[in-house]
Design a protein around this motif. Structure first.
Motif, PDB file in Angstrom:
ATOM      1  N   ASP A  16       0.833  -1.420  -0.515  1.00 15.11           N
ATOM      2  CA  ASP A  16      -0.249  -0.007   0.223  1.00 15.11           C
ATOM      3  C   ASP A  16       0.520   0.788   0.221  1.00 15.11           C
ATOM      4  OD1 ASP A  16       0.798  -0.351   2.520  1.00 15.11           O
ATOM      5  OD2 ASP A  16      -1.256   0.689   4.146  1.00 15.11           O
ATOM      6  N   GLU A  17       2.397   1.328   0.408  1.00 12.63           N
ATOM      7  CA  GLU A  17       3.172   2.680   0.126  1.00 12.63           C
ATOM      8  C   GLU A  17       3.299   2.224  -1.538  1.00 12.63           C
ATOM      9  OE1 GLU A  17       6.112   3.108   3.427  1.00 12.63           O
ATOM     10  OE2 GLU A  17       5.123   1.627   4.144  1.00 12.63           O
ATOM     11  N   GLU A  18       2.602   3.535  -2.284  1.00 10.12           N
ATOM     12  CA  GLU A  18       2.977   4.299  -3.585  1.00 10.12           C
ATOM     13  C   GLU A  18       4.601   3.955  -3.622  1.00 10.12           C
ATOM     14  OE1 GLU A  18       2.548   4.450  -7.183  1.00 10.12           O
ATOM     15  OE2 GLU A  18       1.234   4.261  -5.559  1.00 10.12           O
ATOM     16  N   LYS A  19       5.460   4.297  -2.616  1.00  5.40           N
ATOM     17  CA  LYS A  19       6.713   4.632  -3.047  1.00  5.40           C
ATOM     18  C   LYS A  19       7.400   2.716  -3.073  1.00  5.40           C
ATOM     19  CE  LYS A  19      11.007   7.394  -2.240  1.00  5.40           C
ATOM     20  NZ  LYS A  19      11.942   8.849  -0.862  1.00  5.40           N
ATOM     21  N   ILE A  20       7.747   2.519  -2.404  1.00  4.31           N
ATOM     22  CA  ILE A  20       7.703   1.374  -2.327  1.00  4.31           C
ATOM     23  C   ILE A  20       7.724   0.358  -2.533  1.00  4.31           C
ATOM     24  CG2 ILE A  20       7.948  -0.773  -0.406  1.00  4.31           C
ATOM     25  CD1 ILE A  20       7.978   0.508   1.941  1.00  4.31           C
ATOM     26  N   LEU A  21       5.743  -0.018  -3.265  1.00  2.00           N
ATOM     27  CA  LEU A  21       5.240  -0.575  -4.910  1.00  2.00           C
ATOM     28  C   LEU A  21       6.152   0.111  -5.556  1.00  2.00           C
ATOM     29  CD1 LEU A  21       3.142  -2.205  -5.040  1.00  2.00           C
ATOM     30  CD2 LEU A  21       1.720  -0.238  -6.309  1.00  2.00           C
ATOM     31  N   ARG A  22       6.415   1.177  -6.188  1.00  2.00           N
ATOM     32  CA  ARG A  22       7.135   1.632  -7.781  1.00  2.00           C
ATOM     33  C   ARG A  22       8.081   1.159  -7.554  1.00  2.00           C
ATOM     34  NH1 ARG A  22       4.896   6.675  -6.829  1.00  2.00           N
ATOM     35  NH2 ARG A  22       7.419   7.814  -6.298  1.00  2.00           N
ATOM     36  N   PHE A  23       8.912   1.425  -6.207  1.00  2.00           N
ATOM     37  CA  PHE A  23      10.571   0.610  -6.585  1.00  2.00           C
ATOM     38  C   PHE A  23      10.112  -0.670  -6.954  1.00  2.00           C
ATOM     39  CE2 PHE A  23      14.046  -1.169  -3.605  1.00  2.00           C
ATOM     40  CZ  PHE A  23      14.796  -0.486  -4.138  1.00  2.00           C
ATOM     41  N   ILE A  24       9.572  -1.177  -6.033  1.00  5.19           N
ATOM     42  CA  ILE A  24       9.681  -3.404  -6.164  1.00  5.19           C
ATOM     43  C   ILE A  24       9.589  -3.474  -7.509  1.00  5.19           C
ATOM     44  CG2 ILE A  24       8.125  -4.893  -6.052  1.00  5.19           C
ATOM     45  CD1 ILE A  24       8.207  -4.071  -2.575  1.00  5.19           C
ATOM     46  N   LYS A  25       8.762  -2.440  -7.886  1.00  7.78           N
ATOM     47  CA  LYS A  25       8.085  -2.940  -9.464  1.00  7.78           C
ATOM     48  C   LYS A  25       8.771  -2.965 -10.813  1.00  7.78           C
ATOM     49  CE  LYS A  25       4.493  -2.597 -13.140  1.00  7.78           C
ATOM     50  NZ  LYS A  25       3.127  -1.491 -13.148  1.00  7.78           N
TER      51      LYS A  25
ATOM     52  N   VAL B 233       5.975 -10.307   3.523  1.00  5.76           N
ATOM     53  CA  VAL B 233       6.830  -8.621   4.251  1.00  5.76           C
ATOM     54  C   VAL B 233       6.470  -8.497   5.486  1.00  5.76           C
ATOM     55  CG1 VAL B 233       7.529  -6.766   3.309  1.00  5.76           C
ATOM     56  CG2 VAL B 233       6.730  -8.435   1.357  1.00  5.76           C
ATOM     57  N   THR B 234       6.985  -8.073   6.458  1.00  9.33           N
ATOM     58  CA  THR B 234       6.951  -7.731   7.253  1.00  9.33           C
ATOM     59  C   THR B 234       7.166  -6.548   8.062  1.00  9.33           C
ATOM     60  OG1 THR B 234       8.081  -9.407   8.546  1.00  9.33           O
ATOM     61  CG2 THR B 234       6.857 -10.241   8.419  1.00  9.33           C
ATOM     62  N   VAL B 235       7.454  -5.660   9.073  1.00  4.87           N
ATOM     63  CA  VAL B 235       8.422  -5.691   9.632  1.00  4.87           C
ATOM     64  C   VAL B 235       9.673  -5.942  10.433  1.00  4.87           C
ATOM     65  CG1 VAL B 235       6.625  -3.299   9.580  1.00  4.87           C
ATOM     66  CG2 VAL B 235       7.341  -5.291  11.379  1.00  4.87           C
ATOM     67  N   LYS B 236      11.112  -5.201  10.154  1.00  7.51           N
ATOM     68  CA  LYS B 236      11.902  -6.216  10.956  1.00  7.51           C
ATOM     69  C   LYS B 236      11.717  -6.169  12.778  1.00  7.51           C
ATOM     70  CE  LYS B 236      16.997  -4.899  11.972  1.00  7.51           C
ATOM     71  NZ  LYS B 236      17.548  -3.598  11.911  1.00  7.51           N
ATOM     72  N   ASP B 237      12.521  -7.428  12.686  1.00  9.00           N
ATOM     73  CA  ASP B 237      12.190  -7.583  14.222  1.00  9.00           C
ATOM     74  C   ASP B 237      11.041  -8.041  14.882  1.00  9.00           C
ATOM     75  OD1 ASP B 237      14.708  -7.368  14.948  1.00  9.00           O
ATOM     76  OD2 ASP B 237      14.959  -4.919  14.998  1.00  9.00           O
TER      77      ASP B 237
ATOM     78  N   PRO C 298      13.311  -2.544   6.405  1.00 10.72           N
ATOM     79  CA  PRO C 298      13.631  -2.372   5.020  1.00 10.72           C
ATOM     80  C   PRO C 298      14.876  -3.814   4.615  1.00 10.72           C
ATOM     81  CG  PRO C 298      14.570  -1.597   6.485  1.00 10.72           C
ATOM     82  CD  PRO C 298      14.218  -2.129   7.532  1.00 10.72           C
ATOM     83  N   PHE C 299      14.678  -3.628   3.111  1.00  7.97           N
ATOM     84  CA  PHE C 299      15.540  -4.892   2.432  1.00  7.97           C
ATOM     85  C   PHE C 299      16.242  -3.624   1.314  1.00  7.97           C
ATOM     86  CE2 PHE C 299      10.972  -4.963   0.783  1.00  7.97           C
ATOM     87  CZ  PHE C 299      11.306  -4.684   0.128  1.00  7.97           C
ATOM     88  N   GLU C 300      17.358  -4.924   1.337  1.00  8.22           N
ATOM     89  CA  GLU C 300      17.807  -4.741   0.240  1.00  8.22           C
ATOM     90  C   GLU C 300      16.997  -5.559  -1.393  1.00  8.22           C
ATOM     91  OE1 GLU C 300      20.429  -2.287  -0.527  1.00  8.22           O
ATOM     92  OE2 GLU C 300      20.857  -2.170   1.195  1.00  8.22           O
TER      93      GLU C 300
END
Length: 227
Positions: free
Chosen positions: A10-19, A79-83, A103-105
């Motif tokens: 649902d986070e647009e910036k992350i979605l565009r980056f992954i795609k 995809v989960t948050v850290k820890d 966050p992931f590489e």
């Protein structure tokens, strides 16, 4: 033909980056920003793999996964948050095949996707199409499992783990061997994957402890399927 991937984020910036990175790596990518859209797109396009964020509007990732597992064994990377160890265990128990934490590489994400897709393609060719152990029947040709003639629905990863144990019935398989065979060499130390998956298999198969077909724990070593 390109592998199809559904990315649910649902986070647009992350979605565009992954795609952008998945497309650049040669995948056909579909995107959804909420849980209901994810279900609709899955039924429409039938992707080979789903990258599923936990925190989503309308339906969260766990509910999406729960519903998908009601009718499909498509591999799912959560995809989960850290820890967030609780989220990770819950996701694996619901049938997720893998997880990655934010966050992931991007190289890590691409490696996880490749590992899951490799798991699907690297099916062993068996001389036996079907193996019977007590009340348990595993048909490798049709990817079906029966206990006392009642079909048991398994995810792809659950089926592959059970298959390794059945093919080696009566033999002890170490944690490292099972993790490498089922998940891949890079997962050989991730024993929590194995622990959760074995627990799910025991629950779904419903066999009595100690009878043929039971997955027996060898403490600190591994597991064997009793014959």
């Amino acid at each position: 033909m390109k592998n199809k991937i559904l990315v649910v984020e649902d986070e647009e910036k992350i979605l565009r980056f992954i795609k952008a990175n998945l497309v650049a790596s040669g995948y056909k990518v579909y995107v959804a920003k909420d849980g209901q859209s994810a279900l609709d797109l899955y039924e429409k396009y039938l992707p080979e793999i789903i990258l599923l964020d936990v925190k989503l509007p309308k339906l969260d990732g766990f509910e999406v996964l729960r519903r998908i597992r009601g009718f499909s064994d498509v591999p799912v990377i959560l995809v989960t948050v850290k820890d967030s160890s609780i989220d990770i265990v819950q996701g694996l128990e619901l049938g997720a095949d893998d997880y990655i934490t934010k966050p992931f590489e991007i190289n890590e994400l691409l490696a996880r996707v490749k590992a899951v897709l490799r798991r699907i393609k690297d099916e062993d060719i068996l001389l036996e199409n079907e193996i019977v152990v007590g009340d348990l029947t595993v048909n490798f040709l049709r990817h079906e499992v029966f206990v006392k003639r009642e079909e048991v629905k398994l995810t792809f990863t659950e089926f592959k783990l059970l298959g390794e144990l059945v093919k080696n019935k009566g033999c002890v398989l170490t944690h490292e061997v099972l993790l490498t065979k089922v998940w891949g060499h890079e997962y050989r130390d991730e024993t929590h994957y194995l622990r959760v998956c074995v627990a799910k298999l025991r629950q779904k198969l419903g066999l009595t402890e100690g009878i043929p077909g039971w997955i027996h724990t060898i403490p600190t070593v591994g597991y064997k399927l009793l014959e």
